[in-house]
Design a protein around this motif. Structure first.
Motif, PDB file in Angstrom:
ATOM      1  N   MET A 153       0.859  -1.174   0.000  1.00 27.12           N
ATOM      2  CA  MET A 153       0.000   0.000   0.000  1.00 27.12           C
ATOM      3  C   MET A 153       0.905   1.238   0.000  1.00 27.12           C
ATOM      4  N   THR A 154       0.580   2.203  -0.817  1.00 29.30           N
ATOM      5  CA  THR A 154       1.386   3.422  -0.922  1.00 29.30           C
ATOM      6  C   THR A 154       1.116   4.335   0.272  1.00 29.30           C
ATOM      7  N   ASP A 155       2.016   5.292   0.437  1.00 30.17           N
ATOM      8  CA  ASP A 155       1.868   6.230   1.549  1.00 30.17           C
ATOM      9  C   ASP A 155       0.576   7.030   1.452  1.00 30.17           C
ATOM     10  N   SER A 156       0.219   7.448   0.250  1.00 33.82           N
ATOM     11  CA  SER A 156      -1.020   8.224   0.090  1.00 33.82           C
ATOM     12  C   SER A 156      -2.242   7.359   0.363  1.00 33.82           C
ATOM     13  N   ALA A 157      -2.187   6.086   0.018  1.00 34.88           N
ATOM     14  CA  ALA A 157      -3.309   5.182   0.291  1.00 34.88           C
ATOM     15  C   ALA A 157      -3.440   4.944   1.792  1.00 34.88           C
ATOM     16  N   GLN A 158      -2.300   4.809   2.481  1.00 30.96           N
ATOM     17  CA  GLN A 158      -2.338   4.620   3.922  1.00 30.96           C
ATOM     18  C   GLN A 158      -2.890   5.871   4.610  1.00 30.96           C
ATOM     19  N   ALA A 159      -2.494   7.035   4.129  1.00 29.07           N
ATOM     20  CA  ALA A 159      -2.987   8.286   4.705  1.00 29.07           C
ATOM     21  C   ALA A 159      -4.488   8.424   4.491  1.00 29.07           C
ATOM     22  N   ALA A 160      -4.952   8.050   3.305  1.00 26.82           N
ATOM     23  CA  ALA A 160      -6.391   8.114   3.014  1.00 26.82           C
ATOM     24  C   ALA A 160      -7.160   7.152   3.898  1.00 26.82           C
ATOM     25  N   ALA A 161      -6.623   5.950   4.118  1.00 25.99           N
ATOM     26  CA  ALA A 161      -7.284   4.965   4.975  1.00 25.99           C
ATOM     27  C   ALA A 161      -7.347   5.474   6.422  1.00 25.99           C
ATOM     28  N   ALA A 162      -6.266   6.110   6.882  1.00 28.86           N
ATOM     29  CA  ALA A 162      -6.246   6.651   8.241  1.00 28.86           C
ATOM     30  C   ALA A 162      -7.262   7.779   8.393  1.00 28.86           C
ATOM     31  N   ARG A 163      -7.384   8.625   7.373  1.00 28.27           N
ATOM     32  CA  ARG A 163      -8.366   9.714   7.434  1.00 28.27           C
ATOM     33  C   ARG A 163      -9.789   9.170   7.449  1.00 28.27           C
ATOM     34  N   SER A 164     -10.041   8.105   6.739  1.00 31.20           N
ATOM     35  CA  SER A 164     -11.404   7.565   6.699  1.00 31.20           C
ATOM     36  C   SER A 164     -11.776   6.910   8.023  1.00 31.20           C
ATOM     37  N   ARG A 165     -10.784   6.467   8.809  1.00 28.89           N
ATOM     38  CA  ARG A 165     -11.073   5.853  10.114  1.00 28.89           C
ATOM     39  C   ARG A 165     -11.211   6.914  11.214  1.00 28.89           C
ATOM     40  N   TRP A 166     -10.776   8.136  10.943  1.00 31.09           N
ATOM     41  CA  TRP A 166     -10.773   9.168  11.962  1.00 31.09           C
ATOM     42  C   TRP A 166     -12.149   9.421  12.579  1.00 31.09           C
ATOM     43  N   PRO A 167     -13.225   9.595  11.807  1.00 34.80           N
ATOM     44  CA  PRO A 167     -14.525   9.849  12.443  1.00 34.80           C
ATOM     45  C   PRO A 167     -14.951   8.713  13.369  1.00 34.80           C
ATOM     46  N   ALA A 168     -14.698   7.477  12.967  1.00 38.64           N
ATOM     47  CA  ALA A 168     -15.087   6.344  13.804  1.00 38.64           C
ATOM     48  C   ALA A 168     -14.283   6.334  15.100  1.00 38.64           C
ATOM     49  N   ARG A 169     -12.992   6.629  15.016  1.00 41.29           N
ATOM     50  CA  ARG A 169     -12.160   6.663  16.225  1.00 41.29           C
ATOM     51  C   ARG A 169     -12.593   7.791  17.153  1.00 41.29           C
ATOM     52  N   PHE A 170     -12.939   8.913  16.588  1.00 36.52           N
ATOM     53  CA  PHE A 170     -13.395  10.040  17.400  1.00 36.52           C
ATOM     54  C   PHE A 170     -14.683   9.673  18.137  1.00 36.52           C
ATOM     55  N   CYS A 171     -15.604   9.042  17.450  1.00 42.85           N
ATOM     56  CA  CYS A 171     -16.866   8.627  18.078  1.00 42.85           C
ATOM     57  C   CYS A 171     -16.610   7.628  19.204  1.00 42.85           C
ATOM     58  N   GLN A 172     -15.696   6.709  18.994  1.00 43.91           N
ATOM     59  CA  GLN A 172     -15.351   5.746  20.043  1.00 43.91           C
ATOM     60  C   GLN A 172     -14.735   6.460  21.242  1.00 43.91           C
ATOM     61  N   TRP A 173     -13.862   7.435  20.978  1.00 46.20           N
ATOM     62  CA  TRP A 173     -13.221   8.184  22.040  1.00 46.20           C
ATOM     63  C   TRP A 173     -14.266   8.923  22.877  1.00 46.20           C
ATOM     64  N   ILE A 174     -15.256   9.507  22.220  1.00 47.71           N
ATOM     65  CA  ILE A 174     -16.327  10.223  22.919  1.00 47.71           C
ATOM     66  C   ILE A 174     -17.156   9.243  23.749  1.00 47.71           C
ATOM     67  N   LYS A 175     -17.529   8.123  23.162  1.00 51.22           N
ATOM     68  CA  LYS A 175     -18.393   7.153  23.852  1.00 51.22           C
ATOM     69  C   LYS A 175     -17.715   6.541  25.065  1.00 51.22           C
ATOM     70  N   ARG A 176     -16.411   6.265  24.962  1.00 49.69           N
ATOM     71  CA  ARG A 176     -15.706   5.585  26.048  1.00 49.69           C
ATOM     72  C   ARG A 176     -15.709   6.379  27.342  1.00 49.69           C
ATOM     73  N   GLY A 177     -15.457   7.632  27.296  1.00 48.38           N
ATOM     74  CA  GLY A 177     -15.317   8.398  28.528  1.00 48.38           C
ATOM     75  C   GLY A 177     -16.166   9.636  28.571  1.00 48.38           C
ATOM     76  N   TRP A 178     -17.355   9.617  28.017  1.00 48.03           N
ATOM     77  CA  TRP A 178     -18.142  10.827  27.899  1.00 48.03           C
ATOM     78  C   TRP A 178     -18.505  11.424  29.254  1.00 48.03           C
ATOM     79  N   ARG A 179     -18.768  10.576  30.255  1.00 48.66           N
ATOM     80  CA  ARG A 179     -19.134  11.117  31.569  1.00 48.66           C
ATOM     81  C   ARG A 179     -17.962  11.876  32.194  1.00 48.66           C
ATOM     82  N   ARG A 180     -16.790  11.283  32.112  1.00 48.67           N
ATOM     83  CA  ARG A 180     -15.602  11.926  32.663  1.00 48.67           C
ATOM     84  C   ARG A 180     -15.329  13.241  31.934  1.00 48.67           C
ATOM     85  N   ARG A 181     -15.478  13.231  30.622  1.00 54.14           N
ATOM     86  CA  ARG A 181     -15.246  14.446  29.848  1.00 54.14           C
ATOM     87  C   ARG A 181     -16.292  15.516  30.159  1.00 54.14           C
TER      88      ARG A 181
END
Length: 190
Positions: free
Chosen positions: A1-29
């Motif tokens: 996989m090329t560097d640009s393809a890896q970067a694109a894949a990482a960007r596409s996972r970002w919203p899902a990771r952010f949602c998980q981060w919010i859900k995991r500790g929302w009360r503490r935050r």
């Protein structure tokens, strides 16, 4: 996989990771956010503890060109409007940072400024000209007496007065444009 393809894949996972981060500790935050907001409100209340409640005190002084002006005259020139009184100083770096916000606010709201401990009328006129603020209606408070009468212990300070002459909000230190506008809007409407 090329560097640009890896970067694109990482960007596409970002919203899902952010949602998980919010859900995991929302009360503490949420608790952290509430504590932070309470601390900000407490500091603001402490800073403005000497600003009078109720009717705005009398304010009378001279403009840099020597003409006399009072807060009553300023309010009469803007009937039925909430007005702001902005205390600033020539030597204040935060005031310099905030001056663009105040200039922007003046396009829609009446703002009377008070140059505190910034020299005599000629010195204030030079400062206003040098900074491109010639349109600012500014009362010269050479010795800080007006600021002391208003309970202002630091600059910048932003005071909102409703159409009936009551002080509705006060802040000391940097105040964002949105906060200035919301406070004036609130005083105007409610």
């Amino acid at each position: 996989m090329t560097d640009s393809a890896q970067a694109a894949a990482a960007r596409s996972r970002w919203p899902a990771r952010f949602c998980q981060w919010i859900k995991r500790g929302w009360r503490r935050r949420l608790v952290s956010l509430i504590i932070f907001a309470a601390a900000l409100l407490a500091v603001g209340a402490w800073q403005t503890r000497h600003v009078p409640d109720g009717m705005a005190p009398a304010l009378a002084g001279t403009l840099p060109d020597g003409r006399a002006l009072t807060l009553a005259q300023w309010r009469a020139a803007h009937p039925g409007r909430a007005v702001a009184v902005h205390f600033w100083a020539e030597w204040c770096s935060i005031c310099r940072l905030e001056q663009g916000h105040v200039s922007s606010l003046m396009q829609n709201w009446p703002v009377l400024t008070v140059a505190t401990r910034s020299g005599d009328g000629q010195a204030v006129a030079r400062t206003l000209a040098r900074r491109g603020l010639g349109g600012w209606p500014t009362i010269v408070d050479e010795d800080g007496a007006i600021a002391r009468a208003w309970g202002i212990s630091g600059v910048p300070a932003f005071i909102v007065i409703d159409p009936q002459g009551q002080i509705r909000a006060a802040s000391m230190g940097y105040t964002p444009t949105l906060t200035m506008r919301l406070r004036l809007w609130w005083a105007q409407r409610f």
